[in-house]
Design an enzyme around this catalytic site. Structure first.
Site, PDB file in Angstrom:
ATOM      1  N   ASP A   1       0.875  -1.164   0.000  1.00 14.10           N
ATOM      2  CA  ASP A   1       0.000   0.000   0.000  1.00 14.10           C
ATOM      3  C   ASP A   1       0.920   1.224   0.000  1.00 14.10           C
ATOM      4  O   ASP A   1       2.123   1.116   0.272  1.00 14.10           O
ATOM      5  CB  ASP A   1      -0.880  -0.045   1.248  1.00 14.10           C
ATOM      6  CG  ASP A   1      -1.756   1.181   1.393  1.00 14.10           C
ATOM      7  OD1 ASP A   1      -2.399   1.561   0.397  1.00 14.10           O
ATOM      8  OD2 ASP A   1      -1.769   1.769   2.488  1.00 14.10           O
TER       9      ASP A   1
ATOM     10  N   ASP B   1      -0.154   5.053   1.012  1.00 18.53           N
ATOM     11  CA  ASP B   1      -0.418   6.004   2.100  1.00 18.53           C
ATOM     12  C   ASP B   1      -0.447   5.299   3.446  1.00 18.53           C
ATOM     13  O   ASP B   1      -1.234   4.373   3.655  1.00 18.53           O
ATOM     14  CB  ASP B   1      -1.743   6.722   1.868  1.00 18.53           C
ATOM     15  CG  ASP B   1      -1.712   7.570   0.610  1.00 18.53           C
ATOM     16  OD1 ASP B   1      -0.837   8.435   0.514  1.00 18.53           O
ATOM     17  OD2 ASP B   1      -2.562   7.368  -0.280  1.00 18.53           O
TER      18      ASP B   1
END
Length: 204
Positions: A16, A18
């Site tokens: 991922d 953020d």
């Protein structure tokens, strides 16, 4: 920060963005807080609610926050306003060094990919600002799939583009929707503890 890496042989790694590779979540919170206040939110945006939506496609986040507060909004207009606010803050983001270091080591011998719930333009800019363009040639965003997290679509597409069976992938995530997506894809995952524990309310 200590990463709990599960034992086993993995052939590919998916990250991922953020809150996992780049510490942007506090900046996203500030942008969402301002954007929602502009359409009627009269209090500070609840941080627990915000963090519970980590990894969910941005357009969906606008609708979910509005539903929680009983607000009638134009989701696309709020989405664009929020992203405009976030772009002005992006330069302040810092790398989450332990995860980036792991990704750099892994990329020497294995394929790596990003699977982020953010819009492609914003994700690409974050990667550029962070200096990670050369590391990640495979970047999956909600525009690439039918369903975003917590559905498994993004992780399955990342695995396909890496040429790695899903069960041989290890996912790095900081939020519950992403972890559920990894499990739905048949992948093991590592929780990135990028958020400070919530402050306890004082006893009465």
């Amino acid at each position: 920060m200590k990463l709990e890496i599960p034992t086993g042989e993995f052939a590919g790694y998916i990250f991922d963005l953020d809150g996992t590779l780049v510490d942007t979540m506090p900046l996203h919170y500030r942008a969402w807080n301002q954007a929602m206040k502009a359409v009627g939110l009269t209090s500070e945006l609840d941080e627990e609610l915000f963090y519970s939506l980590g990894g969910v496609p941005t357009r969906d986040v606008a609708e979910l926050i509005a539903k929680h507060y009983g607000l009638k909004i134009d989701a696309m207009a709020v989405f664009h306003h929020k992203e405009s606010l976030f772009r002005s803050l992006q330069k302040d983001a810092k790398l989450i060094e332990p995860v980036v270091e792991f990704a750099r080591r892994a990329a020497l011998t294995h394929p790596v990919a990003i699977a982020s719930g953010g819009p492609r333009e914003i994700v690409r800019r974050s990667i550029e600002i962070a200096g990670l363009v050369s590391l990640f040639s495979i970047v999956i965003t909600p525009e690439d799939v039918v369903n975003g997290k917590p559905a498994p679509d993004m992780f399955l597409l990342a695995a396909k583009r890496m040429g790695v069976p899903p069960e041989k992938c290890l996912v790095f995530e900081d939020a519950e929707p992403g972890m559920r997506a990894a499990e739905a894809a048949g992948m093991r995952w590592v929780r990135v503890p990028s958020r400070a524990p919530a402050k306890k309310k004082p006893a009465n």
